[in-house]
Scaffold this active site. Structure first.
Site, PDB file in Angstrom:
ATOM      1  N   HIS A   6      -3.906  -4.320   7.661  1.00  0.00           N
ATOM      2  CA  HIS A   6      -4.025  -3.197   8.582  1.00  0.00           C
ATOM      3  C   HIS A   6      -3.178  -3.406   9.832  1.00  0.00           C
ATOM      4  O   HIS A   6      -3.371  -4.374  10.553  1.00  0.00           O
ATOM      5  CB  HIS A   6      -5.472  -2.911   9.002  1.00  0.00           C
ATOM      6  CG  HIS A   6      -5.656  -1.456   9.318  1.00  0.00           C
ATOM      7  ND1 HIS A   6      -5.268  -0.909  10.496  1.00  0.00           N
ATOM      8  CD2 HIS A   6      -6.126  -0.426   8.561  1.00  0.00           C
ATOM      9  CE1 HIS A   6      -5.510   0.381  10.476  1.00  0.00           C
ATOM     10  NE2 HIS A   6      -6.017   0.711   9.308  1.00  0.00           N
ATOM     11  N   ARG A  20      -8.945   8.439  -1.250  1.00  0.00           N
ATOM     12  CA  ARG A  20      -9.932   8.902  -0.272  1.00  0.00           C
ATOM     13  C   ARG A  20     -10.745  10.047  -0.856  1.00  0.00           C
ATOM     14  O   ARG A  20     -10.268  10.805  -1.709  1.00  0.00           O
ATOM     15  CB  ARG A  20      -9.231   9.371   1.015  1.00  0.00           C
ATOM     16  CG  ARG A  20      -8.526   8.243   1.753  1.00  0.00           C
ATOM     17  CD  ARG A  20      -7.988   8.747   3.073  1.00  0.00           C
ATOM     18  NE  ARG A  20      -9.055   9.020   3.997  1.00  0.00           N
ATOM     19  CZ  ARG A  20      -9.391   8.236   5.027  1.00  0.00           C
ATOM     20  NH1 ARG A  20      -8.713   7.134   5.270  1.00  0.00           N
ATOM     21  NH2 ARG A  20     -10.369   8.555   5.823  1.00  0.00           N
ATOM     22  N   HIS A  56       1.235   6.170   1.844  1.00  0.00           N
ATOM     23  CA  HIS A  56       2.036   7.094   2.654  1.00  0.00           C
ATOM     24  C   HIS A  56       3.252   7.661   1.929  1.00  0.00           C
ATOM     25  O   HIS A  56       3.869   8.601   2.409  1.00  0.00           O
ATOM     26  CB  HIS A  56       2.371   6.468   3.997  1.00  0.00           C
ATOM     27  CG  HIS A  56       1.122   6.259   4.809  1.00  0.00           C
ATOM     28  ND1 HIS A  56       0.216   7.285   5.006  1.00  0.00           N
ATOM     29  CD2 HIS A  56       0.599   5.171   5.397  1.00  0.00           C
ATOM     30  CE1 HIS A  56      -0.798   6.820   5.700  1.00  0.00           C
ATOM     31  NE2 HIS A  56      -0.606   5.543   5.949  1.00  0.00           N
ATOM     32  N   GLU A  74      -8.424   0.722  -2.994  1.00  0.00           N
ATOM     33  CA  GLU A  74      -9.294   0.792  -1.811  1.00  0.00           C
ATOM     34  C   GLU A  74     -10.240   1.953  -2.022  1.00  0.00           C
ATOM     35  O   GLU A  74      -9.812   3.053  -2.380  1.00  0.00           O
ATOM     36  CB  GLU A  74      -8.464   1.047  -0.561  1.00  0.00           C
ATOM     37  CG  GLU A  74      -7.669  -0.137  -0.112  1.00  0.00           C
ATOM     38  CD  GLU A  74      -6.887   0.170   1.144  1.00  0.00           C
ATOM     39  OE1 GLU A  74      -7.095   1.237   1.763  1.00  0.00           O
ATOM     40  OE2 GLU A  74      -6.054  -0.650   1.506  1.00  0.00           O
ATOM     41  N   THR A  79      -8.064   4.057   8.031  1.00  0.00           N
ATOM     42  CA  THR A  79      -9.329   3.322   8.036  1.00  0.00           C
ATOM     43  C   THR A  79      -9.462   2.627   9.389  1.00  0.00           C
ATOM     44  O   THR A  79      -8.650   1.766   9.720  1.00  0.00           O
ATOM     45  CB  THR A  79      -9.331   2.275   6.906  1.00  0.00           C
ATOM     46  OG1 THR A  79      -8.834   2.890   5.731  1.00  0.00           O
ATOM     47  CG2 THR A  79     -10.732   1.753   6.660  1.00  0.00           C
ATOM     48  N   ASN A  96       0.862  -1.181   0.000  1.00  0.00           N
ATOM     49  CA  ASN A  96       0.000   0.000   0.000  1.00  0.00           C
ATOM     50  C   ASN A  96       0.906   1.242   0.000  1.00  0.00           C
ATOM     51  O   ASN A  96       1.689   1.445   0.941  1.00  0.00           O
ATOM     52  CB  ASN A  96      -0.889  -0.039   1.251  1.00  0.00           C
ATOM     53  CG  ASN A  96      -1.800   1.169   1.363  1.00  0.00           C
ATOM     54  OD1 ASN A  96      -1.364   2.291   1.104  1.00  0.00           O
ATOM     55  ND2 ASN A  96      -3.035   0.963   1.753  1.00  0.00           N
ATOM     56  N   GLU A 146     -11.243  -8.887   2.931  1.00  0.00           N
ATOM     57  CA  GLU A 146      -9.967  -8.572   3.568  1.00  0.00           C
ATOM     58  C   GLU A 146     -10.237  -8.481   5.061  1.00  0.00           C
ATOM     59  O   GLU A 146     -10.997  -7.613   5.514  1.00  0.00           O
ATOM     60  CB  GLU A 146      -9.394  -7.256   3.044  1.00  0.00           C
ATOM     61  CG  GLU A 146      -8.063  -6.927   3.740  1.00  0.00           C
ATOM     62  CD  GLU A 146      -7.378  -5.669   3.216  1.00  0.00           C
ATOM     63  OE1 GLU A 146      -7.649  -5.254   2.067  1.00  0.00           O
ATOM     64  OE2 GLU A 146      -6.573  -5.096   3.972  1.00  0.00           O
ATOM     65  N   ARG A 163      -6.511  13.148   0.638  1.00  0.00           N
ATOM     66  CA  ARG A 163      -5.437  13.593   1.538  1.00  0.00           C
ATOM     67  C   ARG A 163      -4.064  13.025   1.151  1.00  0.00           C
ATOM     68  O   ARG A 163      -3.057  13.607   1.485  1.00  0.00           O
ATOM     69  CB  ARG A 163      -5.754  13.246   2.987  1.00  0.00           C
ATOM     70  CG  ARG A 163      -5.711  11.768   3.292  1.00  0.00           C
ATOM     71  CD  ARG A 163      -5.794  11.490   4.769  1.00  0.00           C
ATOM     72  NE  ARG A 163      -7.110  11.762   5.300  1.00  0.00           N
ATOM     73  CZ  ARG A 163      -7.579  11.192   6.407  1.00  0.00           C
ATOM     74  NH1 ARG A 163      -6.818  10.377   7.092  1.00  0.00           N
ATOM     75  NH2 ARG A 163      -8.798  11.456   6.842  1.00  0.00           N
ATOM     76  N   HIS A 186      -5.401   3.855  -1.744  1.00  0.00           N
ATOM     77  CA  HIS A 186      -6.723   4.269  -1.266  1.00  0.00           C
ATOM     78  C   HIS A 186      -6.968   5.697  -1.748  1.00  0.00           C
ATOM     79  O   HIS A 186      -6.321   6.632  -1.272  1.00  0.00           O
ATOM     80  CB  HIS A 186      -6.744   4.200   0.270  1.00  0.00           C
ATOM     81  CG  HIS A 186      -8.081   4.492   0.872  1.00  0.00           C
ATOM     82  ND1 HIS A 186      -8.311   4.393   2.220  1.00  0.00           N
ATOM     83  CD2 HIS A 186      -9.256   4.893   0.328  1.00  0.00           C
ATOM     84  CE1 HIS A 186      -9.572   4.708   2.476  1.00  0.00           C
ATOM     85  NE2 HIS A 186     -10.165   5.033   1.346  1.00  0.00           N
TER      86      HIS A 186
HETATM   87  N1  PXP Z   1      -5.984  -2.643   4.221  1.00  0.00           N
HETATM   88  C1  PXP Z   1      -6.879  -1.639   4.254  1.00  0.00           C
HETATM   89  C2  PXP Z   1      -8.275  -1.935   3.824  1.00  0.00           C
HETATM   90  C3  PXP Z   1      -6.506  -0.358   4.663  1.00  0.00           C
HETATM   91  O1  PXP Z   1      -7.432   0.623   4.687  1.00  0.00           O
HETATM   92  C4  PXP Z   1      -5.168  -0.107   5.015  1.00  0.00           C
HETATM   93  C5  PXP Z   1      -4.753   1.266   5.427  1.00  0.00           C
HETATM   94  O2  PXP Z   1      -4.923   2.136   4.384  1.00  0.00           O
HETATM   95  C6  PXP Z   1      -4.260  -1.175   4.940  1.00  0.00           C
HETATM   96  C7  PXP Z   1      -4.688  -2.437   4.564  1.00  0.00           C
HETATM   97  C8  PXP Z   1      -2.824  -0.997   5.262  1.00  0.00           C
HETATM   98  O3  PXP Z   1      -2.657  -0.699   6.602  1.00  0.00           O
HETATM   99  P1  PXP Z   1      -1.241  -0.289   7.145  1.00  0.00           P
HETATM  100  O4  PXP Z   1      -0.869   1.006   6.501  1.00  0.00           O
HETATM  101  O5  PXP Z   1      -1.446  -0.182   8.604  1.00  0.00           O
HETATM  102  O6  PXP Z   1      -0.288  -1.384   6.752  1.00  0.00           O
END
Ligand code: PXP
Length: 245
Positions: free
Chosen positions: A191, A45, A10, A70, A101, A7, A151, A49, A43
């Site tokens: 997550h 959003r 960030h 996402e 999330t 993901n 998920e 952001r 994601h």
């Molecule tokens: N899965 C989903 C559905 C999420 O919303 C997120 C965070 O955006 C993640 C996985 C990844 O989470 P993390 O950044 O804590 O690894």
């Protein structure tokens, strides 16, 4: 063997902090791919952001691995997904004030709306996963809504501190996974997963994809995102092998 989708939200968060054009999440996606990632997760959003429309469009165009978007079940985002056609859409809940999330999608209460969106996404050739807490009712509702996958939210597991709490969370994940299998759903998880806590979940049988972001992007500050991706894949494979011995 479980696969890793990185993901890259960030990477975009750092860019947006300055309103500049670096670091580019599109470049990050290529690096993740070179590090062995099976997929790229973003994601988009509603408040934009971090990830921007252009990031999704360019990754969609350039990635050779799975693109997982996402998305909230809000109409403008659904329309964006239908135009962009990621390989997979993961439906997530979204609140403006949250840092990330926080909960899972409530498939029990929103089953009708989700079913309608799943149908439209399927028509566009997009596979659909629902991000849910590991609760058997949520799994069953996701299946009824027509999702291809769920998920399982690993946030509770990631926040567990005692051995007893950790075991309880792992048990919930296993129960939810079993019901998902019964319903013919593919199982993903994500997550809050890190290099330190990935072991026990990687050792659970039958989780096909992990979606991991924050920990990999954090580590990439020190070792680069290609290497950070490689290291996470090594851990996932190691724990999956360990349980098979
Ligand atoms: N899965 C989903 C559905 C999420 O919303 C997120 C965070 O955006 C993640 C996985 C990844 O989470 P993390 O950044 O804590 O690894």
């Amino acid at each position: 063997m479980a696969q890793l989708n990185v993901n890259i939200d960030h990477v975009a968060t750092i860019r947006q902090a300055r309103g500049a054009n670096e670091p580019d999440p599109v470049w990050a996606a290529v690096e993740c791919e070179l590090g062995g990632a099976a997929g790229i997760t973003m994601h988009l959003r509603e408040d934009r952001r971090h990830i921007q429309d252009r990031d999704v469009l360019l990754v969609r165009e350039t990635a050779k691995v799975l693109v997982n978007l996402e998305m909230a079940i809000a109409e403008p985002i659904v329309k964006f997904a239908l135009r962009t056609k990621p390989d997979q859409a993961t439906l997530v809940p979204e609140r403006r004030e949250e840092l990330t999330t926080e909960g899972g999608l409530d498939c029990v209460r929103q089953q009708k709306r989700i079913a309608e969106i799943v149908k439209r996404l399927h028509r566009a050739g997009i596979e659909v996963s629902a991000f849910i807490v590991p609760d058997v009712k949520q799994v069953a509702a996701a299946a009824k809504a027509g999702c291809d996958a769920v998920e399982l939210h690993t946030g509770m597991y990631a926040n567990a501190r005692t051995g007893e709490q950790i075991n309880r969370c792992l048990h919930q994940l296993e129960e939810a996974r079993d019901v998902a299998w019964e319903q013919g759903l593919v199982v993903h998880a994500g997550h809050g997963l890190t290099y330190n806590n990935i072991g026990p979940v990687a050792a659970l049988e039958g989780i096909e994809d992990f979606n991991i972001g924050h920990s990999i992007v954090s580590r990439s500050v020190f070792v680069g995102i290609r290497e950070a991706t490689r290291e996470m894949i090594t851990l996932i494979d190691k724990y999956a092998d360990y349980i098979r011995q």
